[in-house]
Design an enzyme around this catalytic site. Structure first.
Site, PDB file in Angstrom:
ATOM      1  N   LYS A   1       0.805  -1.223   0.000  1.00 52.75           N
ATOM      2  CA  LYS A   1       0.000   0.000   0.000  1.00 52.75           C
ATOM      3  C   LYS A   1       0.843   1.281   0.000  1.00 52.75           C
ATOM      4  O   LYS A   1       0.432   2.309  -0.529  1.00 52.75           O
ATOM      5  CB  LYS A   1      -0.930   0.030   1.218  1.00 52.75           C
TER       6      LYS A   1
ATOM      7  N   GLU B   1      -9.820   5.832   3.098  1.00 57.52           N
ATOM      8  CA  GLU B   1     -10.615   4.770   3.699  1.00 57.52           C
ATOM      9  C   GLU B   1      -9.661   3.633   4.029  1.00 57.52           C
ATOM     10  O   GLU B   1      -8.596   3.522   3.419  1.00 57.52           O
ATOM     11  CB  GLU B   1     -11.687   4.282   2.720  1.00 57.52           C
TER      12      GLU B   1
ATOM     13  N   SER C   1       1.856  -9.798  -0.693  1.00 59.70           N
ATOM     14  CA  SER C   1       1.411  -8.412  -0.549  1.00 59.70           C
ATOM     15  C   SER C   1       1.659  -7.783   0.817  1.00 59.70           C
ATOM     16  O   SER C   1       1.822  -6.569   0.919  1.00 59.70           O
ATOM     17  CB  SER C   1      -0.066  -8.280  -0.913  1.00 59.70           C
TER      18      SER C   1
END
Ligand SMILES: *Cc1c(COP(=O)(O)O)cnc(C)c1O
Length: 403
Positions: free
Chosen positions: A98, A120, A387
């Site tokens: 991210k 969010e 990830s």
């Protein structure tokens, strides 16, 4: 890039943000101006060596890129087929992919002269990444988070607050990611002049799906180079989990025109394929509009967005990025799903065999990677987009496995 016979599936979106029939912009007039401005600013910045140079400097010096492409010898032996390599996004600063996108968008925020960001978050990883980027660039920051996720992800809530971010609890609907996104979009309509909304995945109105994919493509670009250097060949298959689809889009996109590379996306199968018990949007959804974009959506016969379930907060979302809908319909990517139970088993398997605890999202991709490797021979390579790390999920795994 070598010429191939395959159509240029990579040549999307068009100027209107359409990936075939998917994508586009379904938002109130008040946001159109801001989205046009963002589109212009992103395209200019992305062609400006000063911007991309600074972006890559920060990715290297602050995030720790390039992330390793690691040969997982014991998982390979366990699967009994192709060699498995992990693209270690879990080793990035803040523990997931991210951060690549959050830093890119924070840099754009500065460039646009805005001083505040909102975001969010589901599992809290995008919230933490945004809080981190906001701290680094001196931006004011508020993160919308469902109270169900606040409960499941206590550690990440603390991390955000410790970095000076306000965590805004969302009580509406199922109190998870979809509801947090609704609230963030609602706020943005009234604050858009001085605030940028850092969307955390390849979802939302144009230009977000394009922009987030571009910021995350560093994953696939590095993977391709590393795989060629370390193994002398391209991977036979690349596997990634799909929530909104940003880690998958980031690792897939640079391989999309290499037709010999199989691309496999893994959605959350939850408890069962029954409506409301999973979050497998591409497997069970139908085209519709959610959060400003036309894409596959989990919905009932009346077009109401369905409730979703996944043990992993980051996959617990009834929508998916429009480019994935396009890749599904063109057949370029195969999408499958993995259940909560299978993901939890893979969390432990990966920990015991490799000494690496995956995020529960990532654990879904571990399951499919093992299957894909087992179908192939030892001269082939399967890459798993690892990830994120599992620290954030330890308390929740302990809770659900005790039951
Ligand atoms: C947020 C998250 C995901 C899901 O988001 P995508 O946009 O589908 O990548 C997957 N893995 C981890 C570790 C995450 O934090």
């Amino acid at each position: 890039m070598p010429a191939t016979a395959a159509p240029a599936v990579s040549a999307v979106p068009n100027a209107l943000g359409r990936f075939g029939e998917f994508g586009g912009r379904f938002v109130p007039e008040t946001l159109m101006f801001a989205l046009d401005e963002l589109d212009r600013e992103f395209r200019t910045a992305w062609h400006d060596p000063a911007f991309t140079g600074e972006f890559h400097r920060i990715l290297n010096e602050y995030v720790g890129r390039p992330s390793r492409l690691y040969f997982a010898e014991r998982l390979t032996r366990e699967a009994g087929g192709a060699r498995i390599f992990l693209k270690r996004e879990d080793l990035n600063h803040t523990g997931a992919h991210k951060i690549n996108n959050a830093l890119g968008q924070a840099m754009l925020t500065k460039r646009m002269g805005k001083k505040r960001v909102i975001a969010e978050t589901g599992a809290g990883m995008h919230g933490v990444a945004t809080a981190t980027a906001a701290a680094l660039f001196g931006l004011e920051c508020r993160v919308y988070m469902g109270v169900e996720d606040i409960r499941r992800q206590e550690l990440n809530v603390f991390r955000m607050k410790a970095m000076g971010t306000e965590v805004f609890p969302v009580e509406s609907g199922s109190k998870t990611l979809k509801d947090a996104t609704n609230e963030a979009m609602r706020e943005w309509m009234s604050t858009v002049e001085g605030t940028h909304y850092i969307i955390g995945s390849v979802v939302g109105p144009h230009p977000f799906p394009l922009m987030v994919r571009e910021f995350q493509s560093v994953i696939g670009i590095e993977t391709k180079r590393q795989c060629l250097e370390q193994t002398g060949q391209l991977p036979a298959a690349v596997v990634a989990c799909v929530g909104g689809g940003s880690n998958a889009a980031g690792i897939f996109h640079p391989f999309v025109d290499d037709s010999e590379v199989s691309l496999i996306g893994v959605e959350a199968g939850g408890h069962s394929p029954q409506a409301g018990q999973h979050a497998s949007t591409l497997s069970f959804g139908a085209p519709g509009v959610l959060h400003g974009s036309y894409s596959y959506v989990l919905q009932d016969d009346d077009g109401q967005t369905s409730d979703v379930h996944s043990v992993s907060a980051g996959l617990d979302y009834p929508g998916v990025g429009p480019e994935h809908s396009y890749w599904k319909d063109t057949g370029r990517v195969r999408y499958t799903s993995v259940s909560d139970k299978e993901a939890l088993d893979a969390f432990h398997l990966c920990g015991r065999l490799e000494g690496i605890l995956p995020a529960l999202e990532t654990a879904h991709a571990v399951v499919e990677t093992m299957r894909e490797a087992a179908r192939r021979g030892p001269d082939e390579v399967v890459v798993l987009c690892f990830s994120g790390r599992g620290d954030k999920d330890c308390a929740e795994v302990a809770r659900v496995t005790k039951k």
